[in-house]
Design an enzyme around this catalytic site. Structure first.
Site, PDB file in Angstrom:
ATOM      1  CD  GLU A   1      -2.841  -1.508   2.359  1.00 23.12           C
ATOM      2  OE1 GLU A   1      -3.932  -2.033   2.351  1.00 23.12           O
ATOM      3  OE2 GLU A   1      -2.167  -1.025   3.607  1.00 23.12           O
TER       4      GLU A   1
ATOM      5  CE  LYS B   1       1.398  -0.916   5.243  1.00 24.03           C
ATOM      6  NZ  LYS B   1      -0.226  -0.245   5.370  1.00 24.03           N
TER       7      LYS B   1
END
Length: 740
Positions: free
Chosen positions: A461, A573
């Site tokens: 993300e 991430k």
């Protein structure tokens, strides 16, 4: 006190219907909701009822779990002076979470400002045998004669944010202000001194007040039983259900309630325990994980699922994400199939919301909500107010579309592992077909002859609004292929059901031809020359960053680098292509699995608790047990190390990842084929690993020790099994053994 709220989350009790944080019961002081700013609650008592959602008056407005009354609270008054823990001196205090029995045990010794020493103890549980029931058993003693004591057992925050329907002495019922849901709580409480009950005052609903004059060392004993019921419609009466549950408990007595609860936990540990010999730290972490996974699920309720923090805290408002299907369902499918089925039926019941979201996005089929509450409507806010007062767009609800394939993946894996044809016929096949329909409409054919899925967010993300995310696209292709296979199987075995479903969904041959086209023409980003998937179009052109230079950081890497630089970099991430490798290892031919792990592992910042466990799983499958064990410990630390910023609840998906790392990784359990398989790769320090799993109505025990793998059929008919690479027939009572 900085870690108090973190302890309350980690030591939380649950049974899939109720969840209670482990706040101290005696004289902890009032708690109410207000603007906190730079201060924090010293304690955050909460009790939750699964599925009890409402829309509070917040900005943005999203459905949230409604906390119910703090049923375990006790108030002590000495000589007309209320006494709170914060006002005196705590001489000794301990809380213990008994994982084996599923009970919270606590003792405290406290000196008041006037010099009186109070000693108290408690046992608390949420019944796994009767999920409507909670139990509190406690004791209290003073070290001084002649003190006028008042003990009050009450229900703080009862009806908070709800409209009262009924308030009786032993029962309260309330309805949510913004919906049709209601909750009822009924209770009975008894206080005994020297074996004889004391008569209580009953000034208000659900409140008991006892008074007596102290004798030094005299112990008074409390037992309180609480029964809770939820109603989902205006015509339903939760009060009657709660009263019946309280009556059941009353007929058992508190010792009977405790005994039934302990028996239910023994049954669950028999099915779900994983034993590690030679690594106490790993054993503790894994049993902590299995405890919370067991506490979170309710096989009797198809209208709820497990949210990102279970029922242990307010974070994420009780919303259900992709975490449930990808990180939790493998545990439930293998160890508790009934719970897995109920959670997948929740997705079936929310299919209308998924269809509505797909239509809103201009697509066909079903696009599941990124954040789902009770209805399946999208619960992700479109924008929120940022720290500087600016409005920040939240894109996950619109762009993190891989969730439909994630749910289809869980449906397929559950059906293949359990052989639950009733589920497949009544719900599973329809989910597979409607999610495949979404992908075929979302994957657009372009001038290059390929079909592209643009403007998405993958599991990583940090990078928003990208094109052709490899995880999304490969999962979409897989989803479509499995839907076509499901339809072929339906037509072969259940032709009437196949015809009825095609008629119901208006599914014609020309649309199926388009699906077949999409399944082969959706771009994957795979480079045959290197064997590496490009995470998304243009990823390899971004700035490479050596994360080893930031190994000592105390905050996530995106905070160190800043949001804009992180987005321009190759920093990931959480597991993205590595997550794809965990789910679909068959999509990584030859040496591609190792090549992709070596490429993406050093680029991952692990900015999510979901990441380390999946890295451990993949590393274990690749045979790198040192790296796998390092990631296992990293994943375990997220919930075992006390962190004052994690009071929002345990990270249950990370705990599911821990189980996967051990059972699917180190033990090499594979339930995706026509027979179960075990391919062990244990760390050298682990002397023995043993567990059970269910497969198509059978229970199989596995023990890996001393260079050998053993399998024993505990329940059910004979099956074929692949044990350490050898195909064998496993019969009841037979112990198979193979060299690793």
């Amino acid at each position: 006190m900085l870690t108090e709220t973190a302890v309350e989350a980690r030591f939380a009790l649950g049974n899939g219907f109720l969840g209670t944080r482990a706040a101290r019961a005696v004289s902890r002081g009032p708690t109410w909701v207000s603007w906190l700013g730079y201060i924090k609650w010293a304690s955050w008592p909460r009790c939750y009822v699964a599925g009890l959602f409402d829309r509070p008056n917040t900005v943005p407005q999203v459905p949230q779990l409604v906390p119910v009354a703090d049923w375990s609270h006790l108030r002590v008054v000495l000589d007309d002076e209320p006494h709170l823990l914060r006002d005196g001196e705590i001489l000794d205090s301990v809380r213990r979470l008994d994982l084996r029995r599923g009970v919270l045990l606590g003792e405290i010794k406290y000196r008041t400002p006037s010099g009186v020493t109070i000693s108290a103890g408690e046992l608390r549980l949420l019944s796994l045998a009767d999920r409507a029931v909670a139990l509190q058993v406690g004791w209290l003693a003073l070290d001084r004669d002649g003190v006028d004591v008042l003990l009050e057992a009450n229900f703080p925050m009862a009806g908070l944010g709800m409209e009262p329907l009924r308030l009786d002495q032993d029962l309260g019922a309330w309805r949510t202000e913004g919906g049709d849901k209601a909750v009822a709580m009924a209770s009975a409480a008894t206080l005994r001194a020297e074996g004889s009950p004391l008569a209580p005052e009953r000034p208000f609903s659900l409140r008991w007040v006892w008074r007596w004059r102290s004798t030094a060392g005299q112990v008074v004993e409390l037992d309180r039983v609480v029964a809770v019921a939820r109603a989902d419609g205006l015509a339903d009466d939760p009060a009657a259900v709660a009263e019946r549950a309280l009556a059941r408990s009353g007929s058992l007595g508190w010792r009977g309630v405790l005994a039934a609860h302990e028996s239910a936990w023994r049954e669950r540990w028999l099915a779900g325990d994983v034993t590690i010999e030679g690594d106490e730290e790993a054993q503790k972490a894994l049993r902590f994980a299995v405890y919370h996974l067991t506490s979170a699920a309710n096989p009797d309720d198809e209208r709820v699922s497990v949210g990102a923090r279970g029922l242990t805290g307010d974070a994420y408002f009780g919303h259900v994400f992709w975490d449930t299907e990808i990180y939790l369902l493998p545990f439930y499918t293998a160890a508790w199939p009934e719970a897995a089925r109920a959670m997948l039926m929740y997705r079936f019941h929310t299919l209308p919301g998924a269809r509505a979201k797909a239509a809103h996005m201009g697509c066909k089929g079903a696009l599941y909500a990124w954040e789902s509450a009770d209805t399946g409507e999208e619960a992700t806010p479109e924008r929120v107010v940022g720290p500087d007062g600016e409005m920040v767009d939240i894109l996950t609800g619109r762009m993190e579309v891989h969730i439909s394939a994630d749910i289809a993946y869980a449906v397929w894996q559950y059906w293949r592992a359990t052989g639950d044809d009733d589920f497949f016929l009544s719900a599973g096949a329809e989910i597979l077909l409607e999610t495949a329909r979404f992908w075929a409409s979302r994957a657009v054919a372009e001038a290059d002859g390929e079909r592209h899925i643009r403007h998405v967010i993958g599991p990583d993300e940090y990078h928003e609004d990208v094109d052709d995310n490899a995880f999304t696209n490969v999962m979409a292709r897989w989803n479509i292929a499995r839907a076509l296979e499901a339809l072929d199987r339906l037509r072969a075995r259940w032709p009437d059901r196949a015809a009825a479903l095609c008629d119901q969904l208006a599914l014609a041959e020309d649309e199926l031809a388009d699906w077949r086209d999409a399944a082969v023409r959706i771009v994957t980003g795979f480079d045959p020359a290197t064997g590496v998937y490009e995470q998304f179009a243009g990823y390899h052109k971004l700035e490479p960053i050596d994360l080893s230079l930031y190994a000592d950081r105390k905050v996530p890497i995106d905070v160190v680098l800043g949001r804009e630089r992180t987005q321009r970099s190759q920093v990931v991430k959480q597991a993205d292509v590595v997550a794809l490798l965990a789910l679909l290892p068959g999509e990584f031919p030859g040496a591609a699995a190792g090549a992709n792990f070596r490429h993406y592992e050093p680029r991952c910042g692990h900015g999510s608790s979901l990441s380390a466990g999946i890295h451990a799983l993949v590393a274990a499958r690749l045979g790198d047990t040192d790296v796998a064990l390092r990631y296992f410990y990293q994943a375990a630390a997220a919930d075992l190390e006390l962190d004052p910023t994690s009071s929002g609840g345990i990270r249950i998906a990370g705990l599911g990842g821990l189980w996967q790392a051990v059972v699917l990784g180190f033990a090499g359990l594979d339930l995706t084929g026509d027979r179960p398989a075990i391919e062990p790769r244990l760390p050298p320090r682990w002397r023995c690993l043993s567990f059970r799993f269910f497969w198509r109505g059978r229970s199989v025990g596995i023990r890996i020790e001393g260079g050998t793998a053993q399998a024993k059929l505990l329940e059910g008919e004979a099956i074929e099994i692949r044990l350490a690479g050898v195909e064998r027939s496993l019969s009841p009572g037979t112990l198979l053994e193979a060299s690793i």
